[in-house]
Design an enzyme around this catalytic site. Structure first.
Site, short mmCIF file in Angstrom:
data_model
loop_
_atom_site.label_atom_id
_atom_site.label_comp_id
_atom_site.label_asym_id
_atom_site.label_seq_id
_atom_site.Cartn_x
_atom_site.Cartn_y
_atom_site.Cartn_z
N THR A 28 35.86 -46.86 -43.24
CA THR A 28 35.73 -46.64 -41.80
C THR A 28 34.72 -47.62 -41.22
OG1 THR A 28 36.24 -44.30 -42.07
CG2 THR A 28 35.06 -44.92 -40.06
N SER A 30 33.93 -51.12 -38.27
CA SER A 30 34.49 -52.37 -37.74
C SER A 30 34.91 -53.32 -38.85
CB SER A 30 33.50 -53.04 -36.80
OG SER A 30 32.26 -53.25 -37.44
N ASP A 81 35.39 -50.52 -48.34
CA ASP A 81 34.66 -49.97 -47.20
C ASP A 81 33.43 -50.85 -46.91
OD1 ASP A 81 33.88 -48.32 -45.14
OD2 ASP A 81 33.51 -46.55 -46.38
N GLY A 82 32.90 -50.71 -45.72
CA GLY A 82 31.69 -51.41 -45.32
C GLY A 82 30.45 -50.59 -45.66
N ALA A 83 29.31 -51.04 -45.16
CA ALA A 83 28.05 -50.32 -45.36
C ALA A 83 27.11 -50.70 -44.23
CB ALA A 83 27.43 -50.68 -46.71
N GLY A 95 27.48 -44.32 -43.16
CA GLY A 95 27.55 -43.21 -42.23
C GLY A 95 27.18 -43.57 -40.80
N GLY A 96 27.03 -44.89 -40.55
CA GLY A 96 26.80 -45.31 -39.16
C GLY A 96 27.92 -44.82 -38.25
N GLY A 97 29.10 -44.68 -38.82
CA GLY A 97 30.24 -44.14 -38.07
C GLY A 97 30.41 -42.64 -38.25
N GLU A 103 34.07 -40.54 -46.84
CA GLU A 103 33.91 -41.80 -47.59
C GLU A 103 33.46 -41.52 -49.02
OE1 GLU A 103 32.76 -44.62 -43.76
OE2 GLU A 103 31.17 -43.77 -44.96
C1 5RP Z 1 31.02 -45.49 -41.37
C2 5RP Z 1 30.35 -46.40 -42.34
C3 5RP Z 1 30.55 -47.87 -42.15
O1 5RP Z 1 30.99 -48.43 -43.33
C4 5RP Z 1 29.25 -48.49 -41.74
O2 5RP Z 1 28.73 -47.82 -40.62
C5 5RP Z 1 29.41 -49.98 -41.44
O3 5RP Z 1 30.11 -50.12 -40.25
P1 5RP Z 1 30.53 -51.53 -39.67
O4 5RP Z 1 31.54 -52.12 -40.60
O5 5RP Z 1 31.11 -51.22 -38.32
O6 5RP Z 1 29.29 -52.39 -39.58
O7 5RP Z 1 29.69 -46.01 -43.26
O8 5RP Z 1 30.66 -44.15 -41.59
#
Ligand code: 5RP
Length: 218
Positions: A28, A30, A81-83, A95-97, A103
């Site tokens: 989840t 961007s 996934d991102g971080a 968990g920024g999202g 996840e």
């Molecule tokens: C969402 C997340 C995302 O992986 C994290 O917030 C990074 O987001 P982005 O790719 O928008 O920088 O953990 O819960």
């Protein structure tokens, strides 16, 4: 090169890790969105995907990628996934999202976690990014007190409800010297669903996009 262009480079590199004929775990955010859009170009080579959030599920579906319920899947060769932050040991804050619970579930099933990031996410020590903690609503105040006892400053994420119907406390100011120990301590607070530390199950591969190219760490 913009941050979005770097995110896209890391995301597209992760397509090399997708295994033909498999179900892909999809994160989840961007950066994950760039991965989903890239995955659309090879959708006929995969069986489908498990999404870590409703928003990713909608994006996958919009590309015609078949979605699977986590309960119907027992093998996910790769999760991408991102971080929000990642350290040299490939432990992360996520968990920024607000999606860290799902996840973490998909990551737990996955055989390989491929983390895709732009270079700004790489840190020496985790904790500058406020740690997201998903909390059962009736436990909000009690969990906040416990997090304050651990030295953090929890702030309720206003107007946000997780896909699981819970709240997020973003914890500022934590000194994270031992990510795995803190992950376990916070998960042990009654009323906490999941915290955003991914140390017990960190990433297996980091694809870090820098202006000089995508670097791979394993
Ligand atoms: C969402 C997340 C995302 O992986 C994290 O917030 C990074 O987001 P982005 O790719 O928008 O920088 O953990 O819960």
């Amino acid at each position: 090169m913009t941050q979005d262009e770097l995110k896209q480079q890391a995301a597209l590199r992760a397509l090399d890790y997708v295994i033909d004929g498999s179900i892909v775990g999809v994160g989840t955010g961007s950066t994950a969105n760039f991965f989903i859009d890239g995955l659309a170009g090879m959708k006929d080579r995969i069986v489908g995907a498990v999404a870590s959030s409703e928003v990713s599920a909608r994006r996958l579906a919009s590309h015609g990628i078949r979605l699977f319920d986590m309960n119907d899947v027992d093998d996910i060769p790769v999760y991408v996934d991102g971080a929000d932050e990642i350290n040299g040991g490939l432990a992360m804050i996520k968990g920024g999202g607000g999606a860290q619970t799902r996840e973490k579930i998909v990551a737990a099933v996955a055989r390989k976690f491929v983390c895709i990031c732009d270079a700004s996410k790489r840190v020496e020590r985790l904790g500058r990014f406020p740690l997201p903690v998903e909390v059962i609503p009736m436990a909000r105040a009690q969990v906040a007190r416990e997090l304050a006892r651990l030295g953090g400053r929890p702030v309720l994420r206003e107007g946000f409800i997780t896909d699981n119907g819970n709240l997020i406390l973003d914890v500022h100011g934590l000194s994270i010297t031992d990510p795995a120990a803190l992950e376990a301590t916070i998960d042990g607070i009654v009323g906490v669903v999941t915290n955003g530390l991914f140390a017990k199950r960190g990433a297996d591969v980091l694809l870090l996009a820098t202006p000089g190219g995508v670097q791979t760490f394993e």
